[in-house]
Motif scaffolding. Sequence first.
Motif, mmCIF file in Angstrom:
data_model
loop_
_atom_site.group_PDB
_atom_site.id
_atom_site.type_symbol
_atom_site.label_atom_id
_atom_site.label_comp_id
_atom_site.label_asym_id
_atom_site.label_seq_id
_atom_site.Cartn_x
_atom_site.Cartn_y
_atom_site.Cartn_z
ATOM 1 N N CYS A 42 19.549 -9.800 51.259
ATOM 2 C CA CYS A 42 18.934 -10.319 50.269
ATOM 3 C C CYS A 42 17.722 -9.694 49.507
ATOM 4 C CB CYS A 42 18.336 -11.684 51.069
ATOM 5 S SG CYS A 42 17.540 -12.903 49.811
ATOM 6 N N SER A 43 17.529 -10.127 48.326
ATOM 7 C CA SER A 43 16.412 -9.506 47.399
ATOM 8 C C SER A 43 14.991 -9.797 47.885
ATOM 9 C CB SER A 43 16.779 -10.131 46.126
ATOM 10 O OG SER A 43 17.562 -9.441 45.512
ATOM 11 N N GLY A 67 20.429 -14.070 48.266
ATOM 12 C CA GLY A 67 21.344 -14.495 48.998
ATOM 13 C C GLY A 67 22.218 -13.869 49.720
ATOM 14 N N ASN A 68 22.006 -12.511 49.624
ATOM 15 C CA ASN A 68 22.987 -11.474 50.365
ATOM 16 C C ASN A 68 24.482 -11.956 50.427
ATOM 17 O OD1 ASN A 68 21.031 -12.977 52.611
ATOM 18 N ND2 ASN A 68 23.386 -12.965 53.370
ATOM 19 N N CYS A 101 15.718 -18.055 54.216
ATOM 20 C CA CYS A 101 16.137 -17.613 53.046
ATOM 21 C C CYS A 101 16.208 -18.652 51.587
ATOM 22 C CB CYS A 101 17.700 -17.236 53.160
ATOM 23 S SG CYS A 101 18.283 -16.450 51.619
ATOM 24 N N GLY A 102 15.370 -18.281 50.912
ATOM 25 C CA GLY A 102 15.266 -19.446 49.682
ATOM 26 C C GLY A 102 16.487 -19.810 49.137
ATOM 27 N N ALA A 103 17.299 -18.844 48.961
ATOM 28 C CA ALA A 103 18.597 -19.066 48.238
ATOM 29 C C ALA A 103 19.562 -20.164 49.074
ATOM 30 C CB ALA A 103 19.609 -17.632 48.446
ATOM 31 N N VAL A 104 19.450 -20.252 50.442
ATOM 32 C CA VAL A 104 20.084 -20.879 51.375
ATOM 33 C C VAL A 104 19.471 -22.282 51.130
ATOM 34 C CG1 VAL A 104 20.720 -21.587 53.619
ATOM 35 C CG2 VAL A 104 21.040 -19.339 52.752
ATOM 36 N N GLN A 144 19.264 -25.443 58.182
ATOM 37 C CA GLN A 144 19.435 -24.345 57.383
ATOM 38 C C GLN A 144 19.625 -23.027 57.926
ATOM 39 O OE1 GLN A 144 15.108 -24.786 56.033
ATOM 40 N NE2 GLN A 144 15.582 -26.024 54.433
ATOM 41 N N HIS A 145 19.045 -22.772 59.416
ATOM 42 C CA HIS A 145 19.297 -21.580 59.958
ATOM 43 C C HIS A 145 21.053 -21.375 60.231
ATOM 44 C CE1 HIS A 145 15.174 -20.564 61.828
ATOM 45 N NE2 HIS A 145 15.185 -21.140 60.505
#
Length: 208
Positions: A42-43, A67-68, A101-104, A144-145
Amino acid sequence: MKELNRLFENNKKWVLEKTRENPDFYTSLSNSQDPQYLWIGCSDSRVPANQIVGLEAGELFVHRNIGNLFVHSDINCLSVLDYAVNVLKVKHVILCGHYECGAVKAAMEKPGKGIVDHWLCHIRDLFLQHKDELFSIENLKKRQHRLVELNVVQQVYNICHTPIVQNAWLMQRPLCVHGWIYDLHTGFLKDLNLCFSSASQVENLYHV
Ligand code: CO
């Protein structure tokens, strides 16, 4: 500008440190690179690939995006994978996601963040695909995890399904694709024990 000066100062310190340890450090790196690993992560600024695994410049080929994700039609990640596998001949491809992860998190909410929403659709689709399992987890953090983990699994599959990886396996080249999670809370990596190293581990339809 003062803030940017700090970066140049850091750079000077790094050069001094490296050349003190090994006067040929930059000369040898300028000639070639020979990384054994490709890292797709992820970035997120909290997930610095080389630092996490303690590898030096020249030891890790890196691709990072929000988000890899490894998307089949993304010419950027396809080029990275192709170059890493067929030119650099890396032996391991590591797809590393991370908790928090913010994307998730964003993909579990309604869109409204602009252009990035298009990219996040890949995770949102995955969320809906696994919605029964995910909605059975009441605790939002845990939910989320779990999506972070499911996302890693999906991206590992996506990598394995590419003709790039399939061809490498067909030619009996040693190549393992791994799925890992970085735990921001502790700094430790978690291996999801997904390790694909042959076409027989992947659905027939994807074999070349
Ligand atoms: Co992230």
